[in-house]
Scaffold this motif. Structure first.
Motif, PDB file in Angstrom:
ATOM      1  N   LEU A 374       0.843  -1.190   0.000  1.00  0.00           N
ATOM      2  CA  LEU A 374       0.000   0.000   0.000  1.00  0.00           C
ATOM      3  C   LEU A 374       0.879   1.240   0.000  1.00  0.00           C
ATOM      4  O   LEU A 374       1.466   1.599   1.013  1.00  0.00           O
ATOM      5  N   ASP A 375       0.971   1.908  -1.157  1.00  0.00           N
ATOM      6  CA  ASP A 375       1.789   3.111  -1.286  1.00  0.00           C
ATOM      7  C   ASP A 375       0.920   4.339  -1.056  1.00  0.00           C
ATOM      8  O   ASP A 375      -0.277   4.241  -0.838  1.00  0.00           O
ATOM      9  N   PRO A 401      -3.629   2.139  -4.598  1.00  0.00           N
ATOM     10  CA  PRO A 401      -4.533   2.816  -5.521  1.00  0.00           C
ATOM     11  C   PRO A 401      -5.774   3.349  -4.804  1.00  0.00           C
ATOM     12  O   PRO A 401      -6.170   2.835  -3.757  1.00  0.00           O
ATOM     13  N   CYS A 402      -6.369   4.411  -5.376  1.00  0.00           N
ATOM     14  CA  CYS A 402      -7.543   4.994  -4.742  1.00  0.00           C
ATOM     15  C   CYS A 402      -8.390   5.726  -5.771  1.00  0.00           C
ATOM     16  O   CYS A 402      -7.922   6.052  -6.868  1.00  0.00           O
ATOM     17  N   LYS A 403      -9.645   5.950  -5.407  1.00  0.00           N
ATOM     18  CA  LYS A 403     -10.566   6.743  -6.214  1.00  0.00           C
ATOM     19  C   LYS A 403     -11.287   7.710  -5.287  1.00  0.00           C
ATOM     20  O   LYS A 403     -11.542   7.397  -4.126  1.00  0.00           O
ATOM     21  N   ARG A 452     -25.566  19.408 -13.030  1.00  0.00           N
ATOM     22  CA  ARG A 452     -24.769  18.565 -12.123  1.00  0.00           C
ATOM     23  C   ARG A 452     -23.678  17.848 -12.911  1.00  0.00           C
ATOM     24  O   ARG A 452     -23.963  17.146 -13.893  1.00  0.00           O
ATOM     25  N   VAL A 453     -22.436  18.027 -12.459  1.00  0.00           N
ATOM     26  CA  VAL A 453     -21.281  17.403 -13.107  1.00  0.00           C
ATOM     27  C   VAL A 453     -20.531  16.570 -12.066  1.00  0.00           C
ATOM     28  O   VAL A 453     -20.148  17.080 -11.008  1.00  0.00           O
ATOM     29  N   GLY A 454     -20.373  15.298 -12.346  1.00  0.00           N
ATOM     30  CA  GLY A 454     -19.602  14.425 -11.463  1.00  0.00           C
ATOM     31  C   GLY A 454     -18.140  14.406 -11.884  1.00  0.00           C
ATOM     32  O   GLY A 454     -17.832  14.371 -13.077  1.00  0.00           O
ATOM     33  N   ILE A 455     -17.246  14.474 -10.914  1.00  0.00           N
ATOM     34  CA  ILE A 455     -15.802  14.443 -11.192  1.00  0.00           C
ATOM     35  C   ILE A 455     -15.176  13.353 -10.331  1.00  0.00           C
ATOM     36  O   ILE A 455     -15.378  13.311  -9.107  1.00  0.00           O
ATOM     37  N   GLN A 456     -14.431  12.451 -10.967  1.00  0.00           N
ATOM     38  CA  GLN A 456     -13.776  11.360 -10.239  1.00  0.00           C
ATOM     39  C   GLN A 456     -12.288  11.343 -10.553  1.00  0.00           C
ATOM     40  O   GLN A 456     -11.876  11.382 -11.713  1.00  0.00           O
ATOM     41  N   PHE A 457     -11.473  11.308  -9.500  1.00  0.00           N
ATOM     42  CA  PHE A 457     -10.031  11.130  -9.627  1.00  0.00           C
ATOM     43  C   PHE A 457      -9.731   9.661  -9.352  1.00  0.00           C
ATOM     44  O   PHE A 457     -10.245   9.086  -8.387  1.00  0.00           O
ATOM     45  N   SER A 458      -8.875   9.077 -10.164  1.00  0.00           N
ATOM     46  CA  SER A 458      -8.475   7.686  -9.976  1.00  0.00           C
ATOM     47  C   SER A 458      -6.957   7.592 -10.094  1.00  0.00           C
ATOM     48  O   SER A 458      -6.389   7.982 -11.118  1.00  0.00           O
ATOM     49  N   ILE A 459      -6.304   7.124  -9.041  1.00  0.00           N
ATOM     50  CA  ILE A 459      -4.853   6.905  -9.065  1.00  0.00           C
ATOM     51  C   ILE A 459      -4.607   5.410  -9.030  1.00  0.00           C
ATOM     52  O   ILE A 459      -5.079   4.716  -8.120  1.00  0.00           O
ATOM     53  N   LEU A 465      -2.396   9.279 -12.563  1.00  0.00           N
ATOM     54  CA  LEU A 465      -3.716   9.863 -12.356  1.00  0.00           C
ATOM     55  C   LEU A 465      -4.560   9.894 -13.630  1.00  0.00           C
ATOM     56  O   LEU A 465      -4.077  10.237 -14.699  1.00  0.00           O
ATOM     57  N   GLU A 466      -5.843   9.544 -13.483  1.00  0.00           N
ATOM     58  CA  GLU A 466      -6.843   9.742 -14.523  1.00  0.00           C
ATOM     59  C   GLU A 466      -8.007  10.515 -13.919  1.00  0.00           C
ATOM     60  O   GLU A 466      -8.395  10.268 -12.772  1.00  0.00           O
ATOM     61  N   VAL A 467      -8.550  11.459 -14.703  1.00  0.00           N
ATOM     62  CA  VAL A 467      -9.667  12.278 -14.240  1.00  0.00           C
ATOM     63  C   VAL A 467     -10.860  12.033 -15.155  1.00  0.00           C
ATOM     64  O   VAL A 467     -10.775  12.235 -16.368  1.00  0.00           O
TER      65      VAL A 467
END
Length: 599
Positions: A374-375, A401-403, A452-459, A465-467
């Motif tokens: 787990l980094d 990894p996380c979202k 309404r705009v949803g924004i998700q960060f995914s590492i 990173l992807e957005v």
């Protein structure tokens, strides 16, 4: 048969490769019978490429030899144009760095090809998958560049692992049933990392990390070489070749002084009528390089604070040293002073990171027992919101990894698009952080607060990173990929940002509070005015006077620019209008009832 996945330490000065064989992680020897291969690449006029010790032997023979290329991975030429380097630097068409006409990715790929070849020669079979280590403080662009170099070398990079984490894996392989909290101090040839990790029953979790990807043994060599030249008393400028010879000799002196109290720097026939022969004591050396080594102390203290460690002597089980520069006695003395504990030198300083990469590769291939790695992400990630604020979605030192996602609405009536600026940094205001990228999200015109705009960060597990942005009405998605040229900042700026986030914490929070209160005031004042026009005549004079006084206080506080004064004034106005809001609701209900009765 299990598929081979090799582990690679792609180092600034040296690199290594290994694999798990018969359940044991081993490093593989090159053609010279050595497990360590210099990260050096030479390009001859005929186009031939030589890597490793053979490349270093070509220095001074009219062949360009590139070393320490790792320092330029994922960086911009504008950041490094003034650097003195072993070969000429120039700018690429994309604004990146070219070393002797080659990109850092291309040079690194040659080193990785050599390591791949070493593995295939020793194993007598093809390999096409690898785990590669990077400094924990490598940003998204630098990690992407490393991954591209691996792909260019013909390798599928199945995981990018932070170097201190890899070193902790090597340290903890025989301690999997135990609990331990350790700090890993990694001072290599060109980079420095410090991380605190917790190991519990095969789970390795990074609690905090810090560092500088432009600090290492190269800087120590440079400082000593500069001092030696100053002792000569020569006023003339060194040529590139002379500078490199002097740095190479300084490196030898540095290594000797780790085991002896005094040695000599000798370069016969350095120039016509000039032979270099200078005695250097360990005491002199430590004085010359103290400022370079001392830079690591602030990173160490910061990571202890981030990990919540107040008494390292009691709360840490070990401080593990890795990286060739940790052989220097004054480095070990500094570590002992900061961590209040004699450092653990049980790991081979040049091989521990590579061994950790091999262990992780073995886990992924199934050749070793399962361990969970787990980094963490080294800097906060977020977007700019209305008013120029930084809205953090993934805080610094979050386990990856996380979202993380959030829903946002339009701040202005009838707007048809929203610009999403992806930011990285630790400051409260968007302008003080770094922009990684931006994307415009289109949506249908709507009243304020209705779109309404949803924004998700995914590492991912490699720290990349992807957005994802989504218009929730049409379910239209836009994916923002942060490319290798996105982050135009150097590592001194990274360190500066983290320290400034502490230095300016009070001012930043004050500005944030004022901005938020100002937005609230600008929303509340017109609403109060409209409400008073509707029901002011039917309200008690004392209530009207209370509202008018609170309204004037808010307008006055807006002029002062004082955050707490404005926030308090807005709260008073909000409370003063509670009765007016109730009267407005009653009036609306009466109107609705009358309309219904009229029907």
């Amino acid at each position: 048969m299990l598929e081979d996945i090799i582990g690679i330490d792609l180092g600034t000065t040296n690199s290594a490769v290994g694999v798990v064989e018969s359940g044991f992680p081993i490093l593989l020897a090159n053609a010279d019978g050595e497990r360590i291969t210099p990260s050096a690449v030479s390009y001859a006029a005929d186009g031939s490429v030589v890597v490793g010790k053979s490349a270093l032997r070509r220095r001074g023979a009219g062949v360009q030899v590139i070393t320490s290329i790792k320092r330029y991975m994922g960086r911009r030429y504008a950041e490094v144009s003034e650097d003195k380097y072993c070969v000429p630097l120039s700018g690429g068409a994309d604004g990146g760095v070219l070393a002797a006409g080659k990109t850092p990715i291309e040079v690194s790929a040659e080193i990785l090809k050599e390591l791949k070849s070493i593995a295939e020669t020793q194993l007598e079979r093809n390999v096409c998958k690898a785990v590669i280590t990077v400094p924990a403080y490598f940003n998204d662009a630098q990690r992407n560049a490393t991954k591209q170099a691996g792909e260019l070398a013909g390798l599928e990079v199945v995981r990018i692992v932070s170097e201190p984490t890899a070193a902790a894996l090597a340290y903890g392989l025989d301690k999997l049933e135990e609990y331990a909290k350790v700090a890993v101090y990694d001072l290599g040839g060109g980079t420095f990392d410090i991380s605190v990790l917790e190991m519990r029953e095969g789970v390795f979790q990074v609690l905090a990390t810090d560092g500088d990807t432009q600090l290492g043994g190269d800087d120590i060599d440079e400082a000593l070489a500069h001092w030696v030249w100053a002792q000569i008393g020569e006023q003339s400028t060194l040529s590139d070749g002379e500078r490199q010879r002097l740095i190479d000799a300084a490196r030898d002196v540095k290594e000797q002084l780790s085991n002896t109290e005094s040695t000599a720097l000798r370069i016969p026939f350095f120039r016509e009528n000039l032979n270099l022969d200078i005695e250097v004591s360990r005491q002199q050396f430590e004085k010359v390089v103290a400022s370079v080594i001392g830079k690591t102390e602030s990173h160490c203290r910061r990571v202890l604070n981030d990990a919540g460690i107040k008494s390292p002597s009691e709360e840490l089980d070990a401080v593990v040293l890795v990286g060739g520069s940790t052989r220097i006695p004054s480095v070990r003395a500094l570590v002992e002073k900061v961590f209040e504990k004699v450092p653990d030198v049980s790991q081979h300083p040049d091989e521990a990171v590579a061994l950790g990469a091999v262990i992780q590769a073995g886990v992924l291939s199934g050749a070793l027992r399962e361990m969970v790695l787990l980094d963490v992400t080294p800097l906060s990630l977020g977007i700019e919101t209305f008013g120029g604020l930084m809205n953090v979605l993934i805080p610094r030192n979050t386990t990856i990894p996380c979202k993380a996602g959030e829903m946002f609405t339009n701040a202005v009536a009838n707007q048809q698009s929203m610009r999403v600026r992806v930011l990285q940094g630790e400051r409260e205001m968007a302008r003080d952080n770094w922009e990684l990228g931006k994307v415009d999200v289109l949506f249908e015109s709507a009243p304020k607060g209705q779109a309404r705009v949803g924004i998700q960060f995914s590492i991912d597990e490699n720290g990349i990173l992807e957005v994802l942005t989504r218009d929730t009405v049409t379910n239209t998605d836009t994916l923002l990929e942060i490319d290798s040229a996105a982050v135009d900042v150097d590592d001194e700026a990274v360190e500066k940002m983290v320290s400034e986030s502490v230095d300016y914490a009070f001012d930043d929070m004050s500005e944030r509070i004022f901005t938020e209160a100002k937005m609230k005031a600008e929303e509340l004042l017109p609403a109060v005015q409209a409400g008073m026009e509707q029901v002011g005549e039917v309200m008690e004079p004392t209530d009207v006077e209370l509202i008018r006084t609170a309204e004037l206080d808010v307008r006055s506080a807006l002029e002062t620019g004082e955050a707490n004064i404005l926030k308090a004034a807005v709260q008073r106005l909000d409370k003063a209008t509670e009765h007016m809001a109730a009267v407005l609701v009653e009036k609306a209900m009466e109107a609705a009832l009358m309309k219904k009765l009229g029907e």
